[in-house]
Scaffold this motif. Sequence first.
Motif, PDB file in Angstrom:
ATOM      1  N   ASN A 149       0.853  -1.190   0.000  1.00 57.68           N
ATOM      2  CA  ASN A 149       0.000   0.000   0.000  1.00 57.68           C
ATOM      3  C   ASN A 149       0.895   1.248   0.000  1.00 57.68           C
ATOM      4  OD1 ASN A 149       0.833   0.522   2.685  1.00 57.68           O
ATOM      5  ND2 ASN A 149      -0.883  -0.638   3.520  1.00 57.68           N
TER       6      ASN A 149
ATOM      7  N   LYS B 150      -1.570  -1.497  -8.884  1.00 58.14           N
ATOM      8  CA  LYS B 150      -2.627  -1.433  -7.880  1.00 58.14           C
ATOM      9  C   LYS B 150      -2.797   0.001  -7.368  1.00 58.14           C
ATOM     10  CE  LYS B 150      -5.048  -4.299  -4.982  1.00 58.14           C
ATOM     11  NZ  LYS B 150      -5.880  -5.455  -5.373  1.00 58.14           N
TER      12      LYS B 150
ATOM     13  N   ARG C 158      -6.064   2.459  -8.018  1.00 60.32           N
ATOM     14  CA  ARG C 158      -6.807   2.969  -6.873  1.00 60.32           C
ATOM     15  C   ARG C 158      -6.810   4.501  -6.844  1.00 60.32           C
ATOM     16  NH1 ARG C 158      -7.396  -0.673  -2.428  1.00 60.32           N
ATOM     17  NH2 ARG C 158      -6.876   0.955  -0.933  1.00 60.32           N
TER      18      ARG C 158
ATOM     19  N   TYR D 230      -7.412  -5.374 -12.252  1.00 59.10           N
ATOM     20  CA  TYR D 230      -7.420  -4.143 -11.458  1.00 59.10           C
ATOM     21  C   TYR D 230      -8.704  -3.319 -11.571  1.00 59.10           C
ATOM     22  CZ  TYR D 230      -2.469  -5.329 -11.500  1.00 59.10           C
ATOM     23  OH  TYR D 230      -1.278  -5.999 -11.379  1.00 59.10           O
TER      24      TYR D 230
ATOM     25  N   ASP E 174     -10.313  -2.172  -8.430  1.00 58.35           N
ATOM     26  CA  ASP E 174      -9.617  -1.167  -7.637  1.00 58.35           C
ATOM     27  C   ASP E 174      -9.936   0.259  -8.075  1.00 58.35           C
ATOM     28  OD1 ASP E 174      -7.987  -2.816  -5.857  1.00 58.35           O
ATOM     29  OD2 ASP E 174      -6.990  -3.470  -7.697  1.00 58.35           O
TER      30      ASP E 174
END
Length: 346
Positions: free
Chosen positions: A168, A304, A308, A331, A334
Amino acid sequence: MQTGHDIKRNRSGYFEIRFSEKLPDGRWRSRSVSTGTKDRGEAVRFKNEFLNHQTRLSALGVKPKVIDVVEAYEKAKPGQEFIVRNIKRSLGHLPVDLLTHEEIRRYTKERTEACGVAGATVRRELVALGAALRWAVKTKFSGGGVRPEDVPFIEKPPAGTPRTLWLNEEQESEFHALAMGLSIGRRRLHRLTLFVAIGLDTAARKEAIEELTWDRVDFVLGRIDFRVPGKATGNKRRSVVEISRRLRPLLERGHREWRERGAPAGEPVVGVGAMRKAWERWVCAPGFPYPWMTPHLMRHSWAKLNARAGVSLFDVAAVLGDRYETVARNYLHDCPGNSGVVDRRW
C-alpha cells in the motif's frame, strides 16, 4: 552417452541426480533430474529406476528428448527460459514419445506437494511444455521426429486467482526508503537501490530492468525505453515510460558514476548479472519487514496503487505493456467507482 549420476541435495533440501550427457555434436552438457524426495534411501531407489529406464531407452534408440525440444523452442520463442527450466530438469531426460500422461501427473504432484509450488506456477510450466511440443510437430523438429500422437494429454492445475499481496502507499514508501538505505555511506549506489527505485516507479519486469542499458535512458526527453533493439519478447511486451521526479536523481547519480568508472557502453544500468541472489539475501535477512516481497510484486503494487488513484486503465496498460483486457481483469475492482475504465481522451 551419460556419465556421473551422483546424488546431491539442492538448495531446497531435495535430492537430485547430477550427471553429464554427450550431445550428438560431441559436446557435453551438465544435467540434473530431481528425485522429488528429501530421503536418501528413496532418492537411491529413484536413481536405480532412472538408470534402468535410461538403459532401456538406449537399447531402443529412442529420441529426441523433451530437453532437446524445449531448448529448441526457447531459441525460437524467446522469453520462456525461466518458465521451462524445471520442465527441463525433471522431464528433460524423457524421449518425447515416452512422455505420458502419468509422467505429467507425477511432475505436477512433485512440484505442488513435494516442492510446495503454487498450482498456477505449475500450470504455466505445463502450458509452455504443451506449446513446445505442438511447435515441434508443426515445424517438423528433428526431421519430423515428433509426431502428433507423441504429444500426451497434459492435465494442468486450475488457473490461479489474481495476486493479493501488494504494497500500500505507506508500505511502498517504507520499502523504497529501505532500498535507499542500502546506499547510505557508500561511495557508489548499491545495485539494489537502483533496481528497486526503477521497479517501483516504472513497473518494469525484473528481466527488463536487468537488461536496461544507459543508451536507452533519455534524460533530455525524460524517458526510459525498456525495449531491446532486435530482441523479440513474445507476450512479455515492454514499454517506454517517463522518468519520475523521485527516480531522476538516482538515475543521474548512477549515470555519473558509470561515466566516472569508464565502464563499457553496453553495461546494464543495475550492473552485470542477475539480481536474484542479492534480492534474496536482502529480503530474507532477519527482521526484514517484507520477507514476502518479490521483484514482480513491485510491478503489481505500481498497477494497484495507480488504479486505486483513479488513473485510466488504458494508461496503466500502456505502462505495463499489457493488453487492456488483462489489466481490467486484474485491477478493475480497484478503480474508484469504476471511473478508470474509460479513457476520456478518445
